[in-house]
Design a protein around this motif. Sequence first.
Motif, short mmCIF file in Angstrom:
data_model
loop_
_atom_site.label_atom_id
_atom_site.label_comp_id
_atom_site.label_asym_id
_atom_site.label_seq_id
_atom_site.Cartn_x
_atom_site.Cartn_y
_atom_site.Cartn_z
N VAL A 85 0.76 -1.17 0.11
CA VAL A 85 -0.06 -0.06 0.02
C VAL A 85 1.02 1.33 0.14
O VAL A 85 1.91 1.29 1.01
N GLU A 88 -0.54 7.36 -3.65
CA GLU A 88 -1.20 7.49 -5.01
C GLU A 88 -0.31 8.17 -5.94
O GLU A 88 0.51 9.33 -5.81
N GLU A 123 -2.57 2.03 -4.35
CA GLU A 123 -2.50 3.34 -4.11
C GLU A 123 -3.50 3.96 -3.24
O GLU A 123 -4.69 3.45 -3.22
N VAL A 124 -3.06 5.14 -2.34
CA VAL A 124 -4.16 5.62 -1.38
C VAL A 124 -3.80 7.09 -1.60
O VAL A 124 -2.61 7.42 -1.49
N GLU A 126 -2.85 10.43 -0.31
CA GLU A 126 -2.49 11.29 0.54
C GLU A 126 -1.10 11.81 0.12
O GLU A 126 -0.28 11.37 -0.75
N LEU A 138 -4.56 12.18 4.40
CA LEU A 138 -4.98 10.60 4.02
C LEU A 138 -6.58 10.68 3.83
O LEU A 138 -7.57 10.87 4.67
N GLU A 140 -9.68 8.63 3.87
CA GLU A 140 -9.90 7.68 4.88
C GLU A 140 -10.90 6.65 3.89
O GLU A 140 -10.64 5.44 4.28
N ALA A 142 -11.28 6.25 0.82
CA ALA A 142 -10.24 5.58 -0.11
C ALA A 142 -9.56 4.63 0.26
O ALA A 142 -9.39 3.37 0.08
N ALA A 143 -9.16 4.90 1.72
CA ALA A 143 -8.22 3.98 2.35
C ALA A 143 -8.72 2.53 2.76
O ALA A 143 -8.10 1.74 2.81
N VAL A 146 -9.11 0.19 -0.13
CA VAL A 146 -8.04 -0.28 -0.43
C VAL A 146 -7.88 -1.28 0.56
O VAL A 146 -7.37 -2.45 0.48
N MET A 175 -3.08 4.20 8.41
CA MET A 175 -3.45 3.14 7.11
C MET A 175 -3.33 1.57 8.10
O MET A 175 -4.30 0.69 7.63
#
Length: 677
Positions: A85, A88, A123-124, A126, A138, A140, A142-143, A146, A175
């Motif tokens: 992880v 992005e 990808e995250v 942030e 971040l 969250e 989208a996290a 993931v 994360m």
Amino acid sequence: MGTDVRVGVDVGGTFTDVVVADADELKMLKVPSTPDAPDRGVLDGLEAAGEDADLDPTAVDFFAHGTTVATNALLEREWAETALVTTEGFRDAVEIGRQTRPDLYDLRAEKPSPVVERDRRFEVPERLDRRGDVIDPLDEDAAREVARAVDDADVESVAVAFLFAFEDDRHERRMAELLREVGVDCELSLSSDVLPEIREYERTLATTINAALKPVMNRYLGRLETGVAEAGVPAAMRVMQSNGGVASASAARERPVNTLLSGPAAGVRGAAHVAAAAGVDDVLTMDMGGTSCDVSLVRDGDPVVSTEGQVGDYPVTVPMVDVHTIGAGGGSIAWVDEGGSLRVGPRSAGADPGPVCYGRGGTEPTVTDAHLLLGRIDPDAFFEKSADEATVREAVRERLAEPLDLTVTEAAQGILDVANANMERALRVVSVERGHDPRDFSLVAYGGAGPLHAAELAAELDVPRVVVPRSAGVLSALGLLISDEVYEDGVSAVRPWSEVGPDDLTERFESLAADRRERLADEGYPPERRRFERAVDLRYRGQSFDLRVPLPDGPLDDDALRAAAARFHERHERRYGHASPDEPVELVTIRLRSRGVVDPPELTIERDGTTEPAPRTTRTTSFDGDRHESPVYDRSTLGPGADVDGPAVIEGIESTAVVPPGAQATVDDLGNVVIEP
């Protein structure tokens, strides 16, 4: 921290070495390794120590282990399924790597494949800047998505590596929390824990390697700890790290990337200790076994530690003893290339079938076969089945001598010359190319084959003295017993050195020291046995790479920081041949080495043997085409003070030392054979 009985067990490819130290003596033995289950070989070694060395397992209060499990898993790609992880836009950084190609002029050269395949890299959104300030918080939601995708990916381990997390790790920590919240039940490795330093590729690579090895080492060390406890050993197990110090088994399980040079590092520590006991602090070390030769450098009694190491195809930038490895061992195969030149290695005959002289079906001549034909080793030590000297001679004649239009003796000498040239280049890499003059060092030779070559290599490099330890065949296991418990911490903070203040630097060091002080206390080290060594990595502004500069003990002030900058200029001059004192200097990384100091065992020996030994026999030897009737000595008959003039051969249980013509060997008070080329 006093001890009664210490045990060190080092697992090699062919043998597992065991050293037992108590108040009276050192006992050393070897048992066959068990590559399919290395922990079984360790337990076999403990059992053999009980039978052959009168070891009472319940009396052991220090148990240390050197292992190649992490190394082999990385080289053979036998690691756990892993996900990554990352920030992005940086999904492919671990695959793109650096501009450096494996071979500069080979247009078809391929970079190593990444540890984590692309479909398991996530990808995250942030983003932090280079000082750790938040550009994009971040995301969250989208996290969490993931995290769910990772949960569906069926992996055993997850690496999290966000951009500039070494400046602020809050996004990585969050994360990790989100992964747990959605139910991801596997090992986690955060770059801010594994390698909180600059250089995105190296940091992410180290984190993914750590993640991929974590389940492997957890299973192995879990089995081993259980087996050792069931064998009756009450001591907590310690594991040798790449930096030349041992650590608790729990630390090794958490950071397996730090054990990639476990075995070679233990050997260098053993060599440094033996040399220091003999009154020598600056040494080159040479460990030559059956398949490879590991060389390193020890300065002022301490192995040189680098963050520019490479294991297999992968640059691994965690702190490692600066070991350079080449494919030159007793089993290295000699061959003729397409251009008609004699080559040696890197391919090896291994232990099975082994060299031709082993009599196990080997047909390709090796370095060991050359030593046999030149009279350096005892034929009776190898002929187990049907092979005899005529068979070895025929193999060399057919595969080397005739294609090269040489005699068999000339071909055998050529094998050793090529192997020596390869090892000489390796020794130059860790000495001359690092700014060190070999004439200022002694050479410590160990491993089964190292003492066969050491004196001739020393002569070529103008090294004034060779030390062959009496424990040459098990020196890595001995190194485990004398190694301090060491933890390395570093965190990057790229700043102009002129903007770094003593108070800020002191606060950062104290932050690193707090946890290590507590860990060393938990491991049983009282305050007087704890050491904290501070250093900084500095560079000129605009440079890509840096140099490490130690800082003094005690309070830091402006004078100490100015002295560090001056020391950086001096080191730059020594390493690269030039310095620019007027150029601005930049801080890159702050480093702390935390050390729990152990009491090493005494290297005393019984004063057996004589100062005027008689040779066991004589044997015809050949050196550079000249034949000699050379005395052959049994090492056990050579007492302290014994002198041997070359040419001569000194045979021990674990290794054979060659004293070339014109050289002289002396046995010192510790039983080491000291050769002056």
